[in-house]
Motif scaffolding. Structure first.
Motif, PDB file in Angstrom:
ATOM      1  N   PHE A 187       0.204   4.036  -2.548  1.00  0.00           N
ATOM      2  CA  PHE A 187      -0.005   5.486  -2.143  1.00  0.00           C
ATOM      3  C   PHE A 187       0.633   6.292  -2.967  1.00  0.00           C
TER       4      PHE A 187
ATOM      5  N   ASP B 123      -3.137   8.873   6.871  1.00  0.00           N
ATOM      6  CA  ASP B 123      -3.079   8.940   8.333  1.00  0.00           C
ATOM      7  C   ASP B 123      -3.591   7.356   8.905  1.00  0.00           C
ATOM      8  N   GLN B 124      -4.472   6.775   8.008  1.00  0.00           N
ATOM      9  CA  GLN B 124      -4.868   5.416   8.222  1.00  0.00           C
ATOM     10  C   GLN B 124      -3.817   4.535   8.074  1.00  0.00           C
ATOM     11  N   MET B 125      -3.161   4.562   7.240  1.00  0.00           N
ATOM     12  CA  MET B 125      -1.929   3.667   6.855  1.00  0.00           C
ATOM     13  C   MET B 125      -0.874   3.733   8.168  1.00  0.00           C
TER      14      MET B 125
ATOM     15  N   THR C 234       0.801  -1.054  -0.110  1.00  0.00           N
ATOM     16  CA  THR C 234      -0.037  -0.072  -0.037  1.00  0.00           C
ATOM     17  C   THR C 234       1.083   1.305   0.135  1.00  0.00           C
TER      18      THR C 234
ATOM     19  N   GLU D 267     -10.519   3.840  -1.191  1.00  0.00           N
ATOM     20  CA  GLU D 267     -10.415   5.340  -1.377  1.00  0.00           C
ATOM     21  C   GLU D 267      -9.571   5.676  -2.175  1.00  0.00           C
ATOM     22  N   ILE D 268      -8.553   5.385  -2.279  1.00  0.00           N
ATOM     23  CA  ILE D 268      -7.295   5.546  -3.085  1.00  0.00           C
ATOM     24  C   ILE D 268      -7.735   5.351  -4.550  1.00  0.00           C
TER      25      ILE D 268
ATOM     26  N   ALA E 222      -8.694   2.337   3.020  1.00  0.00           N
ATOM     27  CA  ALA E 222      -7.818   3.344   2.428  1.00  0.00           C
ATOM     28  C   ALA E 222      -7.529   3.001   1.281  1.00  0.00           C
TER      29      ALA E 222
ATOM     30  N   LEU F 181      -7.042  -0.405   6.597  1.00  0.00           N
ATOM     31  CA  LEU F 181      -6.130  -0.848   5.317  1.00  0.00           C
ATOM     32  C   LEU F 181      -7.002  -0.644   4.165  1.00  0.00           C
TER      33      LEU F 181
ATOM     34  N   CYS G  24      -6.339   8.947   4.271  1.00  0.00           N
ATOM     35  CA  CYS G  24      -5.516   7.380   3.803  1.00  0.00           C
ATOM     36  C   CYS G  24      -4.377   7.217   4.455  1.00  0.00           C
TER      37      CYS G  24
END
Length: 545
Positions: free
Chosen positions: A216, A295-297, A212, A378-379, A375, A372, A293
Motif C-alpha cells: 500500500f 480503512d479496509q486494511m 499489504t 483495487e490498489i 483492497a 483484504l 482500501c
C-alpha cells in the motif's frame, strides 16, 4: 533476545516481529501457567466420571454420540491426529508455519483448552529449535477449525509426520532427535484441542496483511510520482475536501499525497499555464480509492489481531473458580454464556464445565480476508489505470508509449498490457470465498467459512499487484525523464534514484522483464517506502504497525 509471549495480548507489531525473516526465540509468560494447569486438571477429572464429554470420551463430528471406553481415551487422540492429517498441495511457507505454531501455543495457553503445559511447551520448542512442521496448503474448509493442516502441524509433537530442519525435509522423529526435542504422549482432549482452531487461516491472513501494508505504501508513492509525471493538479488533495467527507483513511492518504508533492519543480512549472480543468479519476480520486482500501486494511487488522488472541477450539474448559477473561481487545464474555442449553455442557463433580460451542468457525477471518482481497485488487486496478493514462499521449501529454521515437520503438506499450493482465487476473481472485459453503461430516458441519482459501489466495494477488506497482514506478520514472531538467519533490527524487539503481531509462526498446522483477523486489521488500518514509511523517501514518 527472547520475545515474551503474553497469551491473549499479542499485538500486530509483535506479530510482525515474530513473522519476520529471522526466527526469534520465544518464551511463555509464567503467569499463564496456573490457568493451563487448572483446565488440564478439570479434563483429567472429567475422564474419571461417567458423563459424556465431547471429544474426551466420545467420537468426533457426526460420531459424537459414540462413547469411548476409558482405556481407549489416549489412543482416541492419537487416531484423531493420524486420521485428520490428509492435506494436499505444496507445503506452507516456513514463516507462516512459525506463526501458526505461536498462535496455537498462545491460544492453548489461555487456559480454556484443557491441555497440559507439556503440550504448549513442546509447540514452542519446535519453534525455538528450528523445527518447521510440513503442512500441505490445501484441505481445510475453515470450520471445525483448520483440521487437516493443524493435524499436520501436530503430528511432529508425537514424533510422526514430517518437518523441515536445517534446510532439509525429513521424518519428524529424525528431526526431533537431531534437535534434542522429546516427543510427547497425548492425554484426553489434547489431540482435539490441537486441531480444532483457526490458527492456520489466521496466520495466512496476518502474513498477507503485513505484506499489504508494504504494498500500500509503495502504491501511494508510485501514484504521487505518476501525478508529477503527468503534471496533474494538487487541488484534489486540499485538506478541506477530505475533512468534509470525514473518512479517516481518505484524510490520511490525502495528507500523504500533499507531503509527497512538496518542493516539486515540475509542479511549480505548470501552475500558471495548465489549461486542464480536471484530471482523470485515476489521479484526482487517489485519496478516495486508496483511503477506502486503507480503512479496509485497518478493519482487517482489528479482526485478525482479535483472532490471533482468541481461544477457538471445542469444547472449552471453564474451571469453577476461574475468571473468564477476554482477549486483548475483547470484552469479557457475557454472563449468560455461562448457562448453555441442556445437552451442550458436561457438568459433574470435577470442578467446572466443559462447554461445546462453535469458536472454531472462521467466518471472521474469511470476511476479513475477503475484504483484504478487495483492497489488494483495487490498489492494482487504479494503479493499472494510471499506467494506461501515462502511455496515452492525449491524456498525459507525454510522448506516445513513453518513448522518444514511437513507431520504430514500442516503448511501454506491452508493459502496460502485462499490468492489465495482472489486474484482470486479480478480479477473478477477488471473488469472495466466504460466500461459498459445502456441508461436511455427513451434514453435521453444514456451514463452513472457506477462510483458509480466502487467506491463502491473497499471496498471488499481492504478487500480481506488486508487479503492477513496479510497472507504474518504471513508467512514471520514464515520464519524468521527458520533463528534465526539472526535478520532482525531494522524496520522490529519492524513489527515482532507487528505481534507476536497478533500471536505467529506456530511450530505445529493450526487454524490461528483468527491470520489472528488480523493481518488484523493491516493492515487495518494502524498500520503496523505507527509502523516504523517515523524511515524510505523513507516510508513516499509513502503516498499520
Amino acid at each position: 533476545m527472547t520475545e515474551l509471549l503474553h497469551p491473549g495480548e499479542l499485538t500486530l507489531a509483535q506479530l510482525r516481529r515474530l513473522s519476520g525473516t529471522e526466527r526469534l526465540q520465544v518464551a511463555l509468560d509464567p503467569a499463564c501457567r496456573t490457568g493451563i494447569r487448572a483446565s488440564a486438571e478439570l479434563v483429567r477429572k472429567a475422564t474419571e466420571g461417567d458423563a459424556p464429554v465431547y471429544g474426551v470420551n466420545t467420537g468426533f463430528g457426526k460420531l459424537a454420540t459414540t462413547r469411548i471406553a476409558k482405556e481407549d481415551l489416549a489412543i482416541l487422540q492419537l487416531k484423531l491426529l493420524r486420521s485428520h492429517a490428509v492435506g494436499v498441495g505444496d507445503p506452507l511457507d516456513e514463516r507462516v508455519v512459525r506463526l501458526i505454531l505461536l498462535l496455537k501455543a498462545t491460544s492453548l495457553a489461555r487456559g480454556y483448552s484443557g491441555v497440559r503445559e507439556e503440550v504448549v511447551d513442546t509447540l514452542l520448542a519446535l519453534h525455538n529449535q528450528g523445527l518447521t512442521p510440513v503442512i500441505p496448503c490445501q484441505g481445510s474448509v475453515g470450520a471445525s477449525g483448520d483440521l487437516a493442516p493443524l493435524a499436520h502441524l501436530s503430528l511432529p509433537l508425537i514424533g510422526e509426520g514430517e518437518v523441515f530442519y536445517q534446510g532439509q525435509r525429513m521424518p519428524a522423529a529424525h528431526g526431533l532427535e537431531r534437535a534434542g526435542v522429546k516427543p510427547i504422549k497425548l492425554s484426553a482432549k489434547e489431540g482435539l484441542a490441537l486441531i480444532n482452531g483457526t490458527q492456520v487461516s489466521t496466520a495466512l491472513a496476518i502474513n498477507a496483511l503485513l505484506a499489504t501494508d508494504r504494498l500500500f505504501e509503495a502504491a501511494v508513492i508510485s501514484g504521487a510520482l505518476t501525478l508529477d509525471a503527468a503534471r496533474g493538479s494538487d487541488g484534489p488533495f486540499d485538506p478541506r475536501i477530505h475533512a468534509v467527507r470525514g473518512q479517516p483513511g481518505q484524510i490520511a492518504c490525502a495528507a500523504a499525497y500533499r507531503a509527497l508533492a512538496v518542493g516539486s519543480e515540475i509542479r511549480k512549472s505548470h501552475l500558471e499555464d495548465d489549461d486542464r480543468v480536471q484530471d482523470p479519476y485515476c489521479l484526482r480520486c487517489q485519496p478516495q480509492v486508496m483511503g477506502a482500501c486503507l480503512d479496509q486494511m485497518r478493519h482487517a487488522a482489528l479482526v485478525l489481531v482479535r483472532e490471533a488472541n482468541a481461544v477457538t477450539d471445542n469444547p472449552l474448559v471453564f474451571p469453577e473458580q476461574a475468571e473468564v477473561r477476554g482477549g486483548a481487545v475483547e470484552p469479557a464474555l457475557p454472563g449468560h454464556w455461562r448457562r448453555p442449553l441442556e445437552g451442550e455442557v458436561a457438568k459433574g463433580h470435577f470442578g467446572g464445565e466443559l462447554v461445546s460451542g462453535g469458536n472454531f468457525h472462521a467466518e471472521p477471518v474469511a470476511l476479513a480476508a475477503d475484504g483484504l482481497a478487495l483492497a489488494i485488487a483495487e490498489i492494482g486496478a487504479i494503479t493499472e489505470r494510471r499506467i494506461a493514462m501515462l502511455v496515452d499521449t492525449v491524456v498525459s501529454r507525454l510522448p506516445p508509449f513513453l518513448t522518444p521515437d514511437p513507431g520504430l520503438n514500442s516503448g511501454f506499450m506491452i508493459v502496460h498490457v502485462t499490468a492489465a493482465a495482472l489486474a484482470s487476473e486479480n478480479k477473478s481472485l477477488a471473488h469472495p470465498a466466504s460466500v461459498d459453503s459445502l456441508p461436511t461430516s455427513a451434514n453435521q458441519e453444514d456451514h463452513v467459512s472457506m477462510a483458509t482459501f480466502a487467506a491463502r489466495r491473497l499471496q498471488p494477488m499481492l504478487k500480481n499487484t506488486a508487479h503492477i506497482v513496479a510497472i507504474e514506478l518504471l513508467a512514471a520514472a520514464q515520464g519524468i525523464e521527458f520533463l528534465r531538467p526539472l526535478t520532482s519533490a525531494p522524496g520522490l527524487e529519492g524513489v527515482l534514484r532507487l528505481v534507476r539503481s536497478v533500471s536505467p531509462a529506456m530511450m530505445q526498446d529493450r526487454s524490461l522483464a528483468r527491470d520489472i522483477e528488480a523493481v518488484h523486489h523493491l516493492v515487495a521488500a518494502g524498500d520503496i517506502g523505507h527509502a523516504i518514509e523517515a523524511q515524510i511523517p505523513a507516510l508513516q501514518a499509513l502503516r498499520l504497525a
